[in-house]
Design a protein around this motif. Structure first.
Motif, PDB file in Angstrom:
ATOM      1  N   ASP A 150     -13.585  -6.728  29.075  1.00 12.72           N
ATOM      2  CA  ASP A 150     -13.073  -7.224  30.350  1.00 12.72           C
ATOM      3  C   ASP A 150     -11.892  -6.404  30.850  1.00 12.72           C
ATOM      4  O   ASP A 150     -11.395  -6.638  31.959  1.00 12.72           O
ATOM      5  CB  ASP A 150     -12.647  -8.696  30.220  1.00 12.72           C
ATOM      6  CG  ASP A 150     -13.825  -9.611  29.933  1.00 12.72           C
ATOM      7  OD1 ASP A 150     -13.674 -10.521  29.092  1.00 12.72           O
ATOM      8  OD2 ASP A 150     -14.890  -9.419  30.559  1.00 12.72           O
ATOM      9  N   SER A 151     -11.447  -5.442  30.067  1.00 14.06           N
ATOM     10  CA  SER A 151     -10.360  -4.564  30.518  1.00 14.06           C
ATOM     11  C   SER A 151     -10.819  -3.808  31.752  1.00 14.06           C
ATOM     12  O   SER A 151     -11.819  -3.093  31.721  1.00 14.06           O
ATOM     13  CB  SER A 151      -9.969  -3.580  29.413  1.00 14.06           C
ATOM     14  OG  SER A 151      -9.464  -4.261  28.282  1.00 14.06           O
ATOM     15  N   SER A 152     -10.075  -3.992  32.837  1.00 16.44           N
ATOM     16  CA  SER A 152     -10.543  -3.473  34.115  1.00 16.44           C
ATOM     17  C   SER A 152      -9.444  -3.686  35.152  1.00 16.44           C
ATOM     18  O   SER A 152      -8.431  -4.317  34.878  1.00 16.44           O
ATOM     19  CB  SER A 152     -11.810  -4.220  34.526  1.00 16.44           C
ATOM     20  OG  SER A 152     -12.384  -3.651  35.668  1.00 16.44           O
ATOM     21  N   ILE A 153      -9.687  -3.166  36.337  1.00 15.24           N
ATOM     22  CA  ILE A 153      -8.859  -3.508  37.492  1.00 15.24           C
ATOM     23  C   ILE A 153      -9.641  -4.531  38.298  1.00 15.24           C
ATOM     24  O   ILE A 153     -10.814  -4.317  38.613  1.00 15.24           O
ATOM     25  CB  ILE A 153      -8.539  -2.275  38.345  1.00 15.24           C
ATOM     26  CG1 ILE A 153      -7.780  -1.244  37.505  1.00 15.24           C
ATOM     27  CG2 ILE A 153      -7.722  -2.675  39.576  1.00 15.24           C
ATOM     28  CD1 ILE A 153      -7.608   0.084  38.219  1.00 15.24           C
ATOM     29  N   TYR A 154      -8.979  -5.618  38.641  1.00 15.44           N
ATOM     30  CA  TYR A 154      -9.609  -6.664  39.449  1.00 15.44           C
ATOM     31  C   TYR A 154      -8.973  -6.647  40.833  1.00 15.44           C
ATOM     32  O   TYR A 154      -7.749  -6.692  40.965  1.00 15.44           O
ATOM     33  CB  TYR A 154      -9.463  -8.025  38.780  1.00 15.44           C
ATOM     34  CG  TYR A 154     -10.279  -8.103  37.500  1.00 15.44           C
ATOM     35  CD1 TYR A 154      -9.754  -7.651  36.298  1.00 15.44           C
ATOM     36  CD2 TYR A 154     -11.582  -8.583  37.516  1.00 15.44           C
ATOM     37  CE1 TYR A 154     -10.516  -7.685  35.132  1.00 15.44           C
ATOM     38  CE2 TYR A 154     -12.343  -8.630  36.359  1.00 15.44           C
ATOM     39  CZ  TYR A 154     -11.804  -8.168  35.167  1.00 15.44           C
ATOM     40  OH  TYR A 154     -12.558  -8.190  34.024  1.00 15.44           O
ATOM     41  N   LEU A 155      -9.819  -6.564  41.843  1.00 13.57           N
ATOM     42  CA  LEU A 155      -9.340  -6.430  43.215  1.00 13.57           C
ATOM     43  C   LEU A 155      -9.901  -7.548  44.079  1.00 13.57           C
ATOM     44  O   LEU A 155     -11.082  -7.883  43.964  1.00 13.57           O
ATOM     45  CB  LEU A 155      -9.797  -5.096  43.811  1.00 13.57           C
ATOM     46  CG  LEU A 155      -9.252  -3.836  43.134  1.00 13.57           C
ATOM     47  CD1 LEU A 155     -10.361  -2.853  42.885  1.00 13.57           C
ATOM     48  CD2 LEU A 155      -8.184  -3.203  44.002  1.00 13.57           C
ATOM     49  N   CYS A 156      -9.063  -8.088  44.928  1.00 11.52           N
ATOM     50  CA  CYS A 156      -9.583  -8.987  45.947  1.00 11.52           C
ATOM     51  C   CYS A 156      -9.597  -8.255  47.277  1.00 11.52           C
ATOM     52  O   CYS A 156      -8.838  -7.303  47.493  1.00 11.52           O
ATOM     53  CB  CYS A 156      -8.770 -10.278  46.040  1.00 11.52           C
ATOM     54  SG  CYS A 156      -7.127 -10.096  46.730  1.00 11.52           S
TER      55      CYS A 156
END
Lengths: 116, 116
Positions: free
Chosen positions: A87-93
């Protein structure tokens, strides 16, 4: 264009825990989206969140893993549950801003998540 | 086969050069085409968007769409070191009311470096 902020900007979490990411917009918007950008990869849509209705998830993403809230027209949260290193990631809205015949999308700065 | 293909580069050019960035796609339902620029550790920033085939110019940037070939391009004239970033193409189909579905499908992104 809308101004979008996200909290936290980054976090390091332990395996098995959960993290809630907040997205705040400076104006009312109908559609909000959550994306994931894994290291060296492009953006993948997780789900679409409209105020007053359940979020719509893309193939490969489920509500139990990525629950989303959309309590009003300026705010949304994404929770990453029972995290693993994958789940290591960049999360963007992002938000859709209607203009003419097209809905362009504007992105927040992202939340950089590392899971150990 | 991915719906959207983009050469990841990296692409390195001298200042002042003309840069050509390209994407191909397979889904004929795509009608809206966008280019985003993403600086390191930032969210994507919308640069250009076009609807259906044709050209659109904005300053040093020109976007071209050829739906018959399922091919889109972004040209950057007189490139500057500040143009160094990752460039992402994105596309969406048409939903109700003539607006986009809202779901963006992204290419892998091209890393561009403009050196002085």
């Amino acid at each position: 264009s809308a101004v979008i902020s996200q909290k936290p900007s980054r976090d390091i979490c332990q395996r098995g825990t959960s993290l809630t990411i907040q997205c705040q917009v400076d104006s009312q918007v109908t559609m909000m989206f959550w994306y994931r950008q894994q290291p060296g990869q492009s953006l993948t849509l997780i789900a679409t969140a409209n105020q007053g209705s359940e979020a719509t998830y893309e193939s490969g993403f489920v509500i139990d893993k990525f629950p989303i809230s959309r309590p009003n027209l300026t705010f949304s949260t994404l929770t990453v549950s029972n995290m693993s290193p994958e789940d290591s990631s960049i999360y963007l809205c992002s938000v859709a801003s209607s203009g003419g015949y097209t809905d362009t999308q504007y992105f927040g700065p992202g939340t950089r998540l590392t899971v150990l | 086969q991915k719906e959207v293909e983009q050469d990841p580069g990296p692409l390195s050019v001298p200042e002042g050069a003309i840069v050509s960035l390209n994407c191909t796609y397979s889904n004929s339902a795509f009608q809206y085409f966008m280019w985003y620029r993403q600086y390191s550790r930032k969210g994507p920033e919308l640069l250009m968007y076009t609807y259906s085939s044709g050209n659109k110019e904005d300053g040093r940037f020109t976007a071209q769409v050829d739906k018959s070939s399922k091919y889109i391009s972004l040209f950057i004239r007189d490139s500057q070191p500040s143009d160094s970033a990752t460039y992402l193409c994105a596309m969406s189909g048409v939903g109700a009311g003539g607006t986009s579905y809202g779901k963006l499908t992204f290419g892998q992104g091209t890393i561009l470096t403009v050196h002085p």
